[in-house]
Design an enzyme around this catalytic site. Structure first.
Site, PDB file in Angstrom:
ATOM      1  CE1 TYR A 153       7.439  46.398  57.752  1.00  0.00           C
ATOM      2  CE2 TYR A 153       7.154  48.230  56.770  1.00  0.00           C
ATOM      3  CZ  TYR A 153       7.193  46.865  56.772  1.00  0.00           C
ATOM      4  OH  TYR A 153       6.640  46.042  55.775  1.00  0.00           O
ATOM      5  CD1 TRP A 182      13.823  45.842  58.595  1.00  0.00           C
ATOM      6  CD2 TRP A 182      12.706  47.047  60.353  1.00  0.00           C
ATOM      7  NE1 TRP A 182      12.559  45.043  59.240  1.00  0.00           N
ATOM      8  CE2 TRP A 182      12.098  45.867  60.065  1.00  0.00           C
ATOM      9  CE3 TRP A 182      12.050  48.113  60.853  1.00  0.00           C
ATOM     10  CZ2 TRP A 182      10.883  45.655  60.950  1.00  0.00           C
ATOM     11  CZ3 TRP A 182      10.975  47.721  61.897  1.00  0.00           C
ATOM     12  CH2 TRP A 182      10.352  46.549  61.950  1.00  0.00           C
ATOM     13  CG  ASP A 226      10.024  40.294  53.865  1.00  0.00           C
ATOM     14  OD1 ASP A 226      11.126  40.557  53.595  1.00  0.00           O
ATOM     15  OD2 ASP A 226       9.483  40.733  54.812  1.00  0.00           O
ATOM     16  CD1 TRP A 276       8.903  42.214  49.430  1.00  0.00           C
ATOM     17  CD2 TRP A 276      10.206  43.207  47.795  1.00  0.00           C
ATOM     18  NE1 TRP A 276       9.669  43.212  49.956  1.00  0.00           N
ATOM     19  CE2 TRP A 276      10.387  43.886  49.076  1.00  0.00           C
ATOM     20  CE3 TRP A 276      10.689  43.304  46.581  1.00  0.00           C
ATOM     21  CZ2 TRP A 276      11.244  44.859  48.929  1.00  0.00           C
ATOM     22  CZ3 TRP A 276      11.551  44.446  46.501  1.00  0.00           C
ATOM     23  CH2 TRP A 276      11.970  45.270  47.659  1.00  0.00           C
ATOM     24  CD  GLU A 294       5.936  48.765  53.199  1.00  0.00           C
ATOM     25  OE1 GLU A 294       4.552  48.661  53.461  1.00  0.00           O
ATOM     26  OE2 GLU A 294       6.745  47.634  53.414  1.00  0.00           O
TER      27      GLU A 294
HETATM   28  C1  DGY Z   1       8.493  42.607  57.838  1.00  0.00           C
HETATM   29  O1  DGY Z   1       8.153  42.214  59.051  1.00  0.00           O
HETATM   30  O2  DGY Z   1       7.562  42.728  57.081  1.00  0.00           O
HETATM   31  C2  DGY Z   1       9.752  42.754  57.624  1.00  0.00           C
HETATM   32  O3  DGY Z   1       9.969  42.901  56.148  1.00  0.00           O
HETATM   33  C3  DGY Z   1      10.588  41.879  57.891  1.00  0.00           C
HETATM   34  O4  DGY Z   1      11.957  42.213  58.374  1.00  0.00           O
END
Ligand code: DGY
Length: 418
Positions: free
Chosen positions: A28, A32, A161, A348, A391
């Site tokens: 990432y 965010w 997600d 999730w 994470e």
């Molecule tokens: C990802 O890319 O997995 C994020 O959660 C989306 O924003």
């Protein structure tokens, strides 16, 4: 211990890219939205200046209509898909075109309380305006029929997600992506811990649909085949309104305070529609079908954080969680382990997330369930000590999963210690 604290601080420093913090290296590589809000609260425990900068850099991405995008692409990177070329938004600094759970005002209040300093007043006054504009945007763009509850138009907006709560709505989608799918996430971590390719086809199909509508909120609302009243988003927004109202006492006008109070009263009443007496938890509603989504997830406990349930409902939520914890040793799995869709390693659909644990623990504390609250906080600490500042965590084994050296997990470590 001091070692844990030092490790958590070191992660925030290592993930600092100049006033904003990436959630983790490579997987990432941008800023965010809700990650940053938690991270700012983490910074506030040891570097006041840096806490303010985190919030200020996030709103560099705020749109004129008030939306705070879910990603701000401050600097280019080939490590992530979908990048700015897929989103095709028109903001000066490239951003995504959707939002994320609005933790911002909650973070702002906490940073303001902890990180006092000569310029705190002026900085808070400016950021109060940004938070208010964002809450006004939620009301206008995402509750145009004035029901009291806002809807999300993309699973990514929930931040959760691939929650089973989105399965039915996603399975119903008939649109196909026009953008070729070039996933980068599964080159950084194992595919078994991430959403499936089928999920990505649908995630991107929605992005393509909205990009074609120029990201215009009213057009998106009319055209969207995915319109979900997410429990977590509404609970977090309600808590954020409470914090915004506290800030408004200093920085706002009488009319603004009344507007926030009216929204809170409407939303608190509307939450009754999300309560399932049978399941002993709050559940999402699908606005396209007008039905309740029968999935019990950790999102369903988050109204505690905003003081929404009655004392009786809070006790029912505690009893429901106890049943989950008879199945798995670590709290709080993101999906009920009693649900056949529970997958302990897949993002999730089962794993534990430190930020969610934090909000649920604060929620139980608010209702006087102190033992359950400290059990959750303690488990979060144990998971990090044994599984690393990961994470997310497997609720059956405690293993750290997903990205490592993770910023918002580190931030929670610092906040628990406060
Ligand atoms: C990802 O890319 O997995 C994020 O959660 C989306 O924003």
């Amino acid at each position: 211990t001091t070692i844990d604290i030092e490790a958590a601080r070191a992660i925030l420093r290592a993930n600092d890219r100049g006033g904003y913090t990436v959630p983790t290296d490579r997987l990432y590589p941008f800023q965010w939205n809700w990650d940053s809000a938690f991270v700012a609260m983490g910074w506030a425990t040891f570097d006041k200046e840096r806490a303010w900068r985190e919030l200020e850099r996030l709103v560099e991405g705020q749109w004129d209509d008030g939306m705070v995008p879910h990603i701000v692409f401050h600097a280019p990177s080939d490590d992530y898909f979908p990048g700015p070329d897929v989103w095709r938004t028109r903001h000066a600094i490239p951003t995504s075109g959707i939002t994320q759970p609005p933790v911002f005002a909650t973070a702002l209040r906490r940073v303001f309380e902890i990180a006092r300093g000569p310029d705190a007043q002026a900085r808070a006054a400016r950021l109060y305006r940004c938070a208010l504009a964002s809450h006004d945007w939620w009301e206008k763009a995402r509750d145009p029929e004035a029901t009291g509850l806002v809807a999300i138009l993309h699973p990514w907006e929930s931040g959760m997600d691939n929650s089973p709560a989105w399965d039915e709505a996603m399975a119903r989608l008939t649109i196909a992506p026009t953008t070729p799918i070039r996933r980068r996430d599964t080159s950084h971590i194992g595919a078994e811990m991430r959403p499936r390719d089928e999920d990505y086809r649908r995630f991107i199909a929605l992005v393509d649909l909205y990009a074609g509508l120029g990201w215009e909120p009213a057009a998106m609302w009319r055209a969207s085949p995915f319109k979900l009243v997410d429990v977590a988003t509404n609970a977090i927004l309600q808590k954020a309104e409470e914090d915004l109202l506290a800030l408004a006492a200093q920085f706002g006008t009488e009319a603004e305070r009344r507007r926030i109070e009216a929204r809170m009263a409407r939303r608190a009443a509307a939450f009754a529609r999300l309560w399932s007496e049978e399941r002993r938890i709050y559940q999402a509603r699908d606005l396209c079908t007008g039905t309740t989504v029968d999935a019990s997830t950790s999102a369903g406990l988050l109204p505690l954080f905003a003081g929404i349930p009655s004392a009786g409902q809070a006790a029912a939520l505690a009893a429901e969680l106890e049943d989950w914890l008879a199945k798995v040793p670590y709290p709080v799995p993101s999906t009920s382990p009693l649900d056949p869709r529970f997958e302990p390693k897949r993002y999730w659909r089962g794993p534990i997330w430190a930020v969610v644990n934090f909000m649920i623990a604060e929620g139980f504390e608010r209702y006087g369930h102190a033992a359950l609250a400290s059990r959750i906080h303690l488990a979060t600490q144990t998971l990090m000590r044994d599984g690393g500042i990961a994470e997310y965590f497997d609720p059956t084994s405690g293993d750290g999963l997903g990205g490592s050296q993770f910023s918002w997990t580190a931030a929670i470590r610092l906040m628990i210690d406060q």
